[in-house]
Structures are given as C-alpha cells and as structure tokens.
Design a protein around this motif. Sequence first.
Motif, mmCIF file in Angstrom:
data_model
loop_
_atom_site.group_PDB
_atom_site.id
_atom_site.type_symbol
_atom_site.label_atom_id
_atom_site.label_comp_id
_atom_site.label_asym_id
_atom_site.label_seq_id
_atom_site.Cartn_x
_atom_site.Cartn_y
_atom_site.Cartn_z
ATOM 1 N N ARG A 276 0.824 -1.206 0.000
ATOM 2 C CA ARG A 276 0.000 0.000 0.000
ATOM 3 C C ARG A 276 0.861 1.259 0.000
ATOM 4 O O ARG A 276 0.519 2.262 -0.631
ATOM 5 N N ALA A 277 1.978 1.220 0.713
ATOM 6 C CA ALA A 277 2.898 2.353 0.686
ATOM 7 C C ALA A 277 3.457 2.540 -0.718
ATOM 8 O O ALA A 277 3.584 3.678 -1.210
ATOM 9 N N ILE A 278 3.787 1.443 -1.377
ATOM 10 C CA ILE A 278 4.299 1.518 -2.745
ATOM 11 C C ILE A 278 3.249 2.134 -3.664
ATOM 12 O O ILE A 278 3.547 3.007 -4.493
ATOM 13 N N CYS A 279 2.002 1.703 -3.517
ATOM 14 C CA CYS A 279 0.928 2.228 -4.365
ATOM 15 C C CYS A 279 0.730 3.728 -4.152
ATOM 16 O O CYS A 279 0.530 4.480 -5.122
ATOM 17 N N ARG A 280 0.796 4.172 -2.922
ATOM 18 C CA ARG A 280 0.685 5.608 -2.644
ATOM 19 C C ARG A 280 1.854 6.368 -3.276
ATOM 20 O O ARG A 280 1.687 7.473 -3.806
#
Length: 222
Positions: A68-72
Amino acid sequence: MVLKLHGFFFSTCTLRVATVLKEYNVPFEFVAVKLEEHGHKAPEYMQIQPFGQVPYIDDDGFVLYESRAICRYIAAKYRSNLAGPTLLPDVSTEVEKYARFEQAASVEAWNFDFYASTAAAELVYNPGYHGIPTNEVQAKKLIDSLNKTLDVYDQILAKQKYVAGDDITLVDLFHITYGNFLHTKGFINLEDEKRPNVRRWWRDITSRPSWQAVKDGLSPSS
C-alpha cells in the motif's frame, strides 16, 4: 532506469502493486522472487525487506516495501500520467476528499483485508503450503466477519459509486487481489444478487484494463 518490482508472480500484494503501475502507465521490470526456494528469507533479500515478505520496488535506487505504501508512492510520483481521477486525492488541495480516502483506507485494512488475508491463510496457504490443517471454526468466523463487512459495503455503495466517494481511488483497487482470490475459490460471493451495489462495484473495478493485464500472474516480460 526502469522501475523494478521484486515479488512473486501470483502473490496478492505483488499483483496489487502491478495493478497500480498499470493504472499509471509506469513501465516496470518484474523480478521474480522464488518463494518456493525461500528466496524471500535469504539474507541478501532480508537486507532490503527485513520482514522477508514480497514485494518491494527499486525505482532508480529508491527502495520501498509494503504494497500500500508503494501504491501511494506511485500515485504521488506519477500523478501527471493520468488524465482522469488521480486515484490519490491531494491533501493540500482536496483535504476533505483526502480525509474520505483515508477513512476508506482504514476500513479496507481493518474491516476487509484483516479478515480476507487471514481467511486466505487459514483456508488455502496453511494447508496447501505449510502443512497446517485448516481450523474450520476460525475460518468460518473470518468468512462470517467478511460477509458482514460486505453487507455494510452494500449500504455505503448504495449512496456513492466507490468506497471513498464518487471517484475511484487506490482504496478500491486495494480490494481486488484478496477479493478475487476468495471469490474465485468460492469462499465469498462478490456478485451475490443480495448485494447489488457490491456486485456493481466489483464488476466495475475488476473490469479495468490494469487488473485484466495482471490478473493471471506476472512473468519477467510483464
């Protein structure tokens, strides 16, 4: 230097990142981590991902893990790649929309993914890969809890098109991988006529070209 996505070809979290990369038309190289050989637990891998999990990205030397951090990060860096909704509201100019996004993100993490990922482990990964028999009582509790969440989602989606409002966001995409995993194996029904709003939403988000491009798994040429 092209962005590199290090992960397992069919892992839910790896496919979550790949979906968002496709949404933003970001070229990437998929680097396969051999989970079957415990490549994610190798010392050199854990120097980068200390929890020994997949995936992580290397974007021209910038390394980041947690899907999720990567997607953000992708959404923030490559915002200009999209002509339509950016999938991640700008906190500096859309503070209320951003707050709704974060509210939905918390719901996804704790009311959907918590049950979905744990149910997947209990029903599939434990017996199939770790030799641990399914705890049927625990599995039923998890699926029952997930179905209660979907009942609430149907109420929310009766009032708006997506989980954070009327524009699609990353949060909608976050649901796809574990939702698809459990739905296709028959543990939950995301097209149940009793939840028409969930069914409409699910068909909408899973028909996107980004998911269609990765849903069957990744290969080094992806």
